[in-house]
Design a protein around this motif. Structure first.
Motif, PDB file in Angstrom:
ATOM      1  N   GLY A 169     -12.086  -0.311   3.314  1.00  0.00           N
ATOM      2  CA  GLY A 169     -12.103  -1.549   4.207  1.00  0.00           C
ATOM      3  C   GLY A 169     -11.298  -2.732   3.621  1.00  0.00           C
ATOM      4  N   SER A 170     -11.212  -3.648   4.382  1.00  0.00           N
ATOM      5  CA  SER A 170     -10.210  -4.697   3.759  1.00  0.00           C
ATOM      6  C   SER A 170     -11.241  -5.824   3.015  1.00  0.00           C
ATOM      7  CB  SER A 170      -9.738  -5.641   5.014  1.00  0.00           C
ATOM      8  OG  SER A 170     -10.584  -6.203   5.788  1.00  0.00           O
ATOM      9  N   PRO A 171     -10.904  -6.530   2.187  1.00  0.00           N
ATOM     10  CA  PRO A 171     -11.615  -7.647   1.477  1.00  0.00           C
ATOM     11  C   PRO A 171     -12.484  -8.417   2.258  1.00  0.00           C
ATOM     12  CG  PRO A 171      -9.488  -7.258   0.302  1.00  0.00           C
ATOM     13  CD  PRO A 171      -9.327  -6.451   1.733  1.00  0.00           C
ATOM     14  N   ALA A 172     -11.620  -8.965   3.290  1.00  0.00           N
ATOM     15  CA  ALA A 172     -12.115  -9.852   4.346  1.00  0.00           C
ATOM     16  C   ALA A 172     -13.179  -9.169   5.052  1.00  0.00           C
ATOM     17  CB  ALA A 172     -11.104 -10.364   5.506  1.00  0.00           C
ATOM     18  N   ALA A 240      -6.376  -4.710   8.756  1.00  0.00           N
ATOM     19  CA  ALA A 240      -6.702  -5.980   9.578  1.00  0.00           C
ATOM     20  C   ALA A 240      -7.805  -6.587   9.930  1.00  0.00           C
ATOM     21  CB  ALA A 240      -6.099  -5.601  11.057  1.00  0.00           C
ATOM     22  N   GLY A 241      -8.875  -5.549   9.284  1.00  0.00           N
ATOM     23  CA  GLY A 241     -10.173  -6.259   9.142  1.00  0.00           C
ATOM     24  C   GLY A 241     -11.419  -5.673  10.343  1.00  0.00           C
ATOM     25  N   VAL A 242     -10.681  -4.824  11.024  1.00  0.00           N
ATOM     26  CA  VAL A 242     -11.466  -4.362  12.317  1.00  0.00           C
ATOM     27  C   VAL A 242     -12.693  -3.606  11.761  1.00  0.00           C
ATOM     28  CG1 VAL A 242     -11.173  -2.590  14.400  1.00  0.00           C
ATOM     29  CG2 VAL A 242      -9.090  -4.052  13.709  1.00  0.00           C
ATOM     30  N   GLY A 243     -12.469  -2.668  10.670  1.00  0.00           N
ATOM     31  CA  GLY A 243     -13.696  -1.842  10.337  1.00  0.00           C
ATOM     32  C   GLY A 243     -13.169  -0.970   9.247  1.00  0.00           C
ATOM     33  N   LEU A 244     -14.109   0.039   9.046  1.00  0.00           N
ATOM     34  CA  LEU A 244     -13.922   1.028   7.794  1.00  0.00           C
ATOM     35  C   LEU A 244     -13.230   2.340   8.237  1.00  0.00           C
ATOM     36  CD1 LEU A 244     -17.281   0.662   6.333  1.00  0.00           C
ATOM     37  CD2 LEU A 244     -15.542  -0.768   5.643  1.00  0.00           C
ATOM     38  N   THR A 245     -12.501   2.605   7.512  1.00  0.00           N
ATOM     39  CA  THR A 245     -11.738   3.888   7.927  1.00  0.00           C
ATOM     40  C   THR A 245     -11.909   5.107   6.679  1.00  0.00           C
ATOM     41  OG1 THR A 245      -9.800   4.931   8.636  1.00  0.00           O
ATOM     42  CG2 THR A 245      -9.671   3.493   6.729  1.00  0.00           C
ATOM     43  N   TYR A 246     -11.717   6.390   7.107  1.00  0.00           N
ATOM     44  CA  TYR A 246     -12.043   7.372   6.281  1.00  0.00           C
ATOM     45  C   TYR A 246     -10.735   8.291   5.830  1.00  0.00           C
ATOM     46  CZ  TYR A 246     -14.628  11.571   4.835  1.00  0.00           C
ATOM     47  OH  TYR A 246     -15.202  12.625   3.785  1.00  0.00           O
TER      48      TYR A 246
END
Length: 301
Positions: A169-172, A240-246
């Motif tokens: 995920g993004s730092p934000a 972009a900070g929408v969520g987590l990805t695998y």
């Protein structure tokens, strides 16, 4: 179109040019009787005499003159086609069609410019798709897939080393929501789903180890605000900070190094076997495909 359409045409052109059955036979390395028989069969198919024969000379009928003009051009085209095919069998050239999964897009893109510069005679066509593909039936020279997804009857050449899977995920995002410490805590997070070709949602796989015993591997359904049909969009949305990805760790590693993504749940991630390029037969590995594989390996040393 008749299967015997071209039978005898080359022999006829040689007889017509030499004005001799014997001289044509010598050039072609066959008997005079074989040359005469082949020409007679051709005349039977055409439905008219093409040559006039006497004991001392061979000439062309009016139909033979017309036929020769057309036949010489056709024979020249066939000879040129054979020479072109033979050159392709030696030098890397022509269209190279590869079926590639979406998840490999960020891995393959960095080599494209260098490969195009090194092999300007090769036209590379990449078709990104996640479905199972019959590369022979659909006209591909080869496919790229994760090792476990390749049919047993294919020749597979490794392109990448095994790599752990990862949740990023993004730092934000992590600043707002924190990092999950266990896979079960993903239910409290926004996860980006991938819709597979068959319609199902991709399930996230995890491994939990207990001492020296066998690890427990399990799959989880995740929920979140976004579902897409390819990992490239998942990665962009995660940045972009929408969520987590695998994803596969090696695929997103450049973004992690740049500080755009951060991993989590590192102690629960199974390993991906890596990417392979596969094709039906080593004897069918044309120079254009060999060039791509060799260039990839050199680039990834």
């Amino acid at each position: 179109m008749r299967a015997d359409l071209l039978d005898g045409i080359v022999i006829f052109t040689r007889v017509a040019e030499k004005r001799s059955f014997t001289a044509a036979a010598v050039e072609l390395g066959v008997t005079t009787a074989a040359v005469s028989w082949s020409v007679k069969r051709l005349e039977t198919r055409v439905g008219t005499s093409l040559l006039t024969r006497t004991t001392r000379s061979v000439g062309l009928t009016e139909a033979g003159e017309l036929f020769l003009q057309q036949a010489l051009a056709s024979v020249a085209n066939v000879e040129a086609a054979i020479e072109a095919a033979q050159r392709m069998g030696v030098n890397p050239a022509g269209l190279l069609r590869l079926s590639v999964p979406y998840v490999a897009q960020t891995l393959i893109e960095p080599v494209l410019d260098g490969f195009a510069a090194a092999y300007p005679a090769v036209e590379l066509e990449l078709v990104f798709e996640d479905r199972f593909v019959d590369i022979v039936a659909e006209g591909y020279d080869a496919g790229i897939r994760i090792g476990e997804m390749i049919a047993q009857d294919m020749i597979a050449v490794r392109l990448t080393k095994p790599s752990p899977l990862t949740v990023v995920g993004s730092p934000a995002y992590f600043a707002r929501r924190g990092k999950p410490l266990r896979p079960e805590q993903l239910s409290e997070h926004a996860c980006i789903n991938v819709r597979l070709f068959g319609g199902a949602l991709y399930r996230w796989m995890f491994t939990e180890r207990f001492g020296r015993g066998e690890p427990r591997t399990f799959a989880m359904d995740v929920k979140g605000p976004l579902t897409v049909n390819g990992p490239a969009t998942c990665t962009s949305a995660a940045v972009a900070g929408v969520g987590l990805t695998y994803n596969i760790a090696s695929v997103v590693e450049p973004l992690v190094r740049q500080g755009l993504l951060e991993p989590c749940l590192e102690g629960f991630m199974p390993e991906s076997p890596g990417f392979f390029i596969y094709f039906p037969n080593r004897k069918q590995m044309l120079p254009k495909l060999r060039a791509f594989v060799d260039f990839w390996k050199q680039d990834h040393q």
